[in-house]
Design a protein around this motif. Structure first.
Motif, PDB file in Angstrom:
ATOM      1  N   LEU A  22      -1.808  21.282 105.786  1.00 55.02           N
ATOM      2  CA  LEU A  22      -1.292  22.565 106.238  1.00 55.02           C
ATOM      3  C   LEU A  22      -1.579  22.804 107.719  1.00 55.02           C
ATOM      4  CD1 LEU A  22       0.201  25.134 105.521  1.00 55.02           C
ATOM      5  CD2 LEU A  22      -1.970  26.118 104.802  1.00 55.02           C
ATOM      6  N   LEU A  26       1.221  23.997 110.405  1.00 49.51           N
ATOM      7  CA  LEU A  26       1.104  25.228 111.183  1.00 49.51           C
ATOM      8  C   LEU A  26       1.211  24.951 112.674  1.00 49.51           C
ATOM      9  CD1 LEU A  26      -1.812  26.990 109.273  1.00 49.51           C
ATOM     10  CD2 LEU A  26       0.648  27.389 109.033  1.00 49.51           C
ATOM     11  N   LEU A  29       4.896  24.097 113.515  1.00 48.03           N
ATOM     12  CA  LEU A  29       5.767  25.273 113.464  1.00 48.03           C
ATOM     13  C   LEU A  29       5.358  26.331 114.487  1.00 48.03           C
ATOM     14  CD1 LEU A  29       6.175  25.748 109.603  1.00 48.03           C
ATOM     15  CD2 LEU A  29       7.886  24.891 111.226  1.00 48.03           C
ATOM     16  N   ARG A  33      -1.790  30.981 109.980  1.00 47.30           N
ATOM     17  CA  ARG A  33      -1.950  30.831 108.535  1.00 47.30           C
ATOM     18  C   ARG A  33      -1.450  32.090 107.812  1.00 47.30           C
ATOM     19  NH1 ARG A  33      -5.038  27.153 105.492  1.00 47.30           N
ATOM     20  NH2 ARG A  33      -5.640  26.212 107.458  1.00 47.30           N
ATOM     21  N   THR A  35       0.980  34.074 108.766  1.00 47.08           N
ATOM     22  CA  THR A  35       2.448  34.005 108.748  1.00 47.08           C
ATOM     23  C   THR A  35       2.917  33.039 107.674  1.00 47.08           C
ATOM     24  OG1 THR A  35       2.557  34.518 111.099  1.00 47.08           O
ATOM     25  CG2 THR A  35       4.499  33.461 110.119  1.00 47.08           C
ATOM     26  N   TRP A  36       2.227  31.900 107.562  1.00 46.44           N
ATOM     27  CA  TRP A  36       2.581  30.913 106.530  1.00 46.44           C
ATOM     28  C   TRP A  36       2.558  31.555 105.150  1.00 46.44           C
ATOM     29  CZ3 TRP A  36       4.518  26.249 105.471  1.00 46.44           C
ATOM     30  CH2 TRP A  36       4.245  25.685 104.230  1.00 46.44           C
ATOM     31  N   TYR A  37       1.491  32.252 104.801  1.00 44.97           N
ATOM     32  CA  TYR A  37       1.377  32.849 103.471  1.00 44.97           C
ATOM     33  C   TYR A  37       2.346  34.013 103.278  1.00 44.97           C
ATOM     34  CZ  TYR A  37      -2.390  29.755 102.261  1.00 44.97           C
ATOM     35  OH  TYR A  37      -3.117  28.629 101.964  1.00 44.97           O
ATOM     36  N   TRP A  39       5.356  34.050 104.615  1.00 44.70           N
ATOM     37  CA  TRP A  39       6.604  33.330 104.336  1.00 44.70           C
ATOM     38  C   TRP A  39       6.627  32.836 102.896  1.00 44.70           C
ATOM     39  CZ3 TRP A  39       7.764  29.531 108.980  1.00 44.70           C
ATOM     40  CH2 TRP A  39       8.106  30.271 110.104  1.00 44.70           C
ATOM     41  N   ARG A  40       5.498  32.272 102.432  1.00 42.85           N
ATOM     42  CA  ARG A  40       5.447  31.745 101.062  1.00 42.85           C
ATOM     43  C   ARG A  40       5.681  32.851 100.037  1.00 42.85           C
ATOM     44  NH1 ARG A  40       3.886  26.766  98.857  1.00 42.85           N
ATOM     45  NH2 ARG A  40       2.358  27.848  97.614  1.00 42.85           N
ATOM     46  N   GLY A  45      10.318  29.047 104.067  1.00 36.48           N
ATOM     47  CA  GLY A  45       9.534  27.935 104.586  1.00 36.48           C
ATOM     48  C   GLY A  45       9.738  26.664 103.779  1.00 36.48           C
TER      49      GLY A  45
END
Length: 73
Positions: A22, A26, A29, A33, A35-37, A39-40, A45
């Motif tokens: 991950l 990150l 992109l 982190r 923002t990642w979660y 999006w999930r 994503g």
């Protein structure tokens, strides 16, 4: 002559689609982190897989496809 036979009988394998941790995803992109979660949770994503130890991995091909879709939009 025997070593020549072994060398010619071996076939090259196609490149393996690597699993990225991950942190590398990150960085590539350029997101956090959080923002990642976010999006999930919204179903956005690249597809990620959770390992038995809890870590997330993303296939290189999935990340490349996601980046391509961002560029096309």
């Amino acid at each position: 002559m025997r070593s020549l036979t072994l060398a010619t009988s071996r076939r090259r394998r196609p490149p393996v689609d690597e699993w990225l941790p991950l942190t590398e995803v990150l960085d590539e992109l350029g997101i956090t982190r959080a923002t990642w979660y976010r999006w999930r949770n919204r179903g956005y994503g690249p597809e990620a897989h959770r390992l038995p130890n809890g870590h997330l991995r993303v296939r290189r091909s999935a990340l490349d496809a996601f980046n391509s879709s961002l560029e096309a939009a």
